[in-house]
Write a protein that holds these residues in place. Structure first.
Motif, mmCIF file in Angstrom:
data_model
loop_
_atom_site.group_PDB
_atom_site.id
_atom_site.type_symbol
_atom_site.label_atom_id
_atom_site.label_comp_id
_atom_site.label_asym_id
_atom_site.label_seq_id
_atom_site.Cartn_x
_atom_site.Cartn_y
_atom_site.Cartn_z
ATOM 1 N N ASP A 1 0.823 -1.221 0.000
ATOM 2 C CA ASP A 1 0.000 0.000 0.000
ATOM 3 C C ASP A 1 0.855 1.268 0.000
ATOM 4 O O ASP A 1 0.381 2.341 0.393
ATOM 5 C CB ASP A 1 -0.955 0.012 1.182
ATOM 6 N N ALA A 2 2.114 1.162 -0.446
ATOM 7 C CA ALA A 2 2.971 2.349 -0.579
ATOM 8 C C ALA A 2 2.762 2.955 -1.960
ATOM 9 O O ALA A 2 3.018 2.309 -2.983
ATOM 10 C CB ALA A 2 4.433 1.980 -0.375
ATOM 11 N N ASP A 43 0.757 6.474 -8.354
ATOM 12 C CA ASP A 43 1.635 5.390 -8.789
ATOM 13 C C ASP A 43 2.100 4.577 -7.582
ATOM 14 O O ASP A 43 2.368 5.148 -6.511
ATOM 15 C CB ASP A 43 2.882 5.937 -9.493
ATOM 16 N N PRO A 44 2.245 3.263 -7.726
ATOM 17 C CA PRO A 44 2.817 2.480 -6.625
ATOM 18 C C PRO A 44 4.299 2.782 -6.468
ATOM 19 O O PRO A 44 4.997 3.071 -7.450
ATOM 20 C CB PRO A 44 2.592 1.034 -7.075
ATOM 21 N N VAL A 45 4.782 2.756 -5.234
ATOM 22 C CA VAL A 45 6.219 2.847 -4.992
ATOM 23 C C VAL A 45 6.806 1.464 -5.237
ATOM 24 O O VAL A 45 6.387 0.482 -4.614
ATOM 25 C CB VAL A 45 6.529 3.307 -3.554
ATOM 26 N N VAL A 46 7.751 1.378 -6.158
ATOM 27 C CA VAL A 46 8.300 0.082 -6.555
ATOM 28 C C VAL A 46 9.813 0.059 -6.343
ATOM 29 O O VAL A 46 10.460 1.106 -6.176
ATOM 30 C CB VAL A 46 7.963 -0.235 -8.029
ATOM 31 N N ALA A 47 10.368 -1.149 -6.373
ATOM 32 C CA ALA A 47 11.802 -1.318 -6.146
ATOM 33 C C ALA A 47 12.627 -0.539 -7.157
ATOM 34 O O ALA A 47 13.693 -0.001 -6.823
ATOM 35 C CB ALA A 47 12.157 -2.803 -6.193
ATOM 36 N N GLU A 48 12.134 -0.433 -8.382
ATOM 37 C CA GLU A 48 12.874 0.283 -9.415
ATOM 38 C C GLU A 48 13.017 1.762 -9.067
ATOM 39 O O GLU A 48 13.968 2.420 -9.512
ATOM 40 C CB GLU A 48 12.179 0.130 -10.765
ATOM 41 N N ASP A 57 11.864 -7.904 -7.854
ATOM 42 C CA ASP A 57 10.556 -7.800 -8.486
ATOM 43 C C ASP A 57 9.988 -6.449 -8.086
ATOM 44 O O ASP A 57 10.685 -5.629 -7.487
ATOM 45 C CB ASP A 57 9.625 -8.972 -8.117
ATOM 46 N N GLU A 58 8.734 -6.203 -8.404
ATOM 47 C CA GLU A 58 8.175 -4.871 -8.193
ATOM 48 C C GLU A 58 8.273 -4.398 -6.749
ATOM 49 O O GLU A 58 8.499 -3.220 -6.481
ATOM 50 C CB GLU A 58 6.715 -4.829 -8.651
ATOM 51 N N LYS A 59 8.148 -5.313 -5.798
ATOM 52 C CA LYS A 59 8.110 -4.936 -4.386
ATOM 53 C C LYS A 59 9.266 -5.536 -3.571
ATOM 54 O O LYS A 59 9.211 -5.539 -2.342
ATOM 55 C CB LYS A 59 6.773 -5.358 -3.775
#
Length: 553
Positions: free
Chosen positions: A119-120, A126-131, A180-182
């Motif tokens: 839920d970040a 936009d989601p907060v992602v590892a990238e 991955d995304e998270k």
């Protein structure tokens, strides 16, 4: 000595130079906020809307709201409330879960795997992602970034980071990966016990990579700024004011009590205090001339702050190529009088470099173990000056210019030092003040002979300050290079036995004191007047102030 003590001033609540790392200047000293009135500071419009609006002073325009570029408190204080890293200092000033809800650490202490919150989100949805972390950290380290990040050295604990930043490696060599995304993975060059604390620093905040790739200037205006922290940037009138509003996309928005934060930009101690008195600010620093009157009031917050005010000697400029002459100037300064009668506000004189409050592996305070290293001794100062002049063949000293960046406090300290050098060394020193941007550039370029500095710790370990003076460090700014010192700092960063690591840091500070390339003046503290009804502002001893839990009745 009493003639030294007629100078009045106020202290910023500690910032500069970040170094900072920084603080410095990191460093301009961090500024804090203001005191109590019965009516508070809400306007009629705010009262009618039932809004909770906190009115603070940021003193000057942020250098940059790009997390890795704005390397000072006037940038990182606002950023710490607009954004959030993997970890965040909690109410006990301990690194706790932030955008990462948890993490795994490998048995060898080298690999950290962070799991981002589902839920970040960014303020644009936009989601907060590892990238976003990969993009931000590599931007910080990229030597081609313009301007280059002054905070890049903070990431040198990461495998491949230093080589990339120095142009000797590639971005692919930096051991950070979006699994991955998270899921975000980081591999360190050596075990680093304070790594989670380090990540609370704004230099390690993420950047929405999609927004930044479309608009590299995303951070320069409110309309394009995207936040992932408790607040978002609603408006920004440059060099005048900023308005933050509660960020509904923040994962912990329910914990945020304030509706808005209004930042003024008033770089005058007495003016900001008058604004507090009139209800235009909710917090303020205490003007030095009012310290005795106000310091014991009910609405005064006093806390520790990891940081140091000091002066740099340029060892490439005469006469400060000579160690004994540097030592003479340091021993001619009466730090106790400067703290008690000039800066005031309960600050402590600095008889060494590392501020109190850093606890060793054996439970002792660093400062208590290493003791006082720089005395006030005018007789020895005169003797050292004579010896140094003889060594250099001087009948008279070359002209000496002491430079400082413009504030009331800095001026008062500089004038006091000027008098002390005249009385204790019979040396005439010319004062030169410059606006911050001009001063900062000149100091970085080694154009100043003898100049004021400040350092606010970026993370909770003594090596943070000490590493600033290794050869070619961005924060060195003295022209000094010492192979023995460099080796001590390497051991102070990589030794896995914590007690041995701290022994190297003790030795490094002693060597720094012997070489006297910098002259300590006083340790920072945080003294803030706070209005009735204001509560919950976190002012960490090491770290930037946090308004996530702030409340205004």
């Amino acid at each position: 000595m009493k003639k030294f003590l007629v100078f009045l001033l106020t202290a910023f609540a500690v910032f500069i130079l970040a170094a900072c790392t920084a603080n410095e200047d990191a460093v301009e000293e961090p500024t804090e906020e203001a005191p109590p009135t019965d009516e508070g500071t809400e306007t009629e419009t705010e009262k009618e809307a039932g809004e909770k609006v906190l009115h603070l002073n940021n003193t000057i325009e942020p250098t940059s709201l790009n997390p890795s570029i704005g390397f000072d408190a006037v940038s990182w204080d606002p950023l710490n409330n607009l954004m959030e890293g993997l970890t965040r200092l909690d109410q006990d000033s301990v690194a706790a879960a932030g955008t990462a809800e948890d993490w795994d650490i490998s048995k060898d202490g080298l690999t950290y795997t962070f799991h981002l919150r589902e839920d970040a989100y960014w303020s644009n949805g936009d989601p907060v992602v590892a990238e976003d972390f990969v993009y931000a950290w590599k931007l910080m380290l990229d030597p081609a970034t313009t301007p280059p990040s002054p905070a890049a050295f903070l990431a040198y604990f990461i495998k491949g980071a230093e080589a990339f930043n120095n142009g000797e490696g590639t971005a692919e060599d930096v051991a950070i990966t979006a699994v991955d995304e998270k899921t975000f993975e980081v591999v360190l060059a050596a075990p680093t016990g304070f790594f989670l604390d380090l990540l609370t620093n704004p230099a390690f905040f993420p950047i929405n990579h999609k927004v930044a790739e479309e608009n590299p200037s995303w951070h320069a205006e409110a309309a394009s700024f995207v936040a992932n922290g408790p607040f978002k940037l609603e408006s920004w009138e440059h060099n005048s004011e900023m308005l933050f509003t509660k960020n509904p996309e923040y994962w912990d928005a329910d914990a945020v009590k304030l509706d808005k934060i209004h930042f003024a930009m008033v770089n005058d101690d007495n003016t900001q205090y008058q604004m507090f008195q009139s209800g235009e600010l909710d917090t303020a620093t205490i003007p030095a001339e009012l310290s005795d009157q106000l310091i014991d009031g009910d609405n005064v917050y006093i806390g520790n702050a990891g940081g140091l005010e000091f002066y740099r000697f340029n060892v490439n400029e005469e006469p400060f190529q000579n160690k004994k002459i540097r030592q003479a100037f340091a021993l001619a300064a009466n730090r106790q009088d400067i703290a008690d009668f000039v800066v005031k506000n309960g600050v402590e004189p600095a008889f060494a470099f590392i501020s109190p409050g850093f606890t060793s592996p054996t439970g002792e305070d660093f400062r208590g173990v290493n003791g006082e290293l720089v005395a006030y001794d005018p007789e020895q100062a005169k003797q050292l000056l004579e010896e140094g002049m003889t060594e250099e063949g001087y009948d008279t000293l070359p002209p000496i210019v002491l430079s400082y960046n413009t504030t009331d406090t800095n001026k008062a300290v500089a004038e006091t030092l000027q008098n002390m050098f005249s009385e204790n060394l019979d040396v005439d020193v010319t004062l030169e003040n410059q606006e911050w941007n001009v001063f900062s550039d000149a100091q970085k370029n080694l154009e100043l002979q003898f100049s004021r500095s400040s350092f606010i710790n970026d993370y909770n370990d003594p090596v943070n300050f000490l590493e600033s003076f290794i050869t070619d460090s961005y924060m060195n700014r003295t022209g000094w290079s010492n192979a023995e010192y460099d080796a001590l700092i390497v051991k102070g960063k990589t030794e896995t036995d914590e007690e041995k690591r701290w022994e190297n840091l003790y030795e490094a500070e002693k060597l720094l004191a012997d070489e006297m390339i910098i002259m300590p003046i006083r340790y920072y503290n945080t003294v803030v007047l706070e209005a009735d009804g204001v509560s919950g502002i976190l002012r960490h001893p090491v770290g930037y102030f946090d308004l996530k839990y702030a409340e205004k009745q």
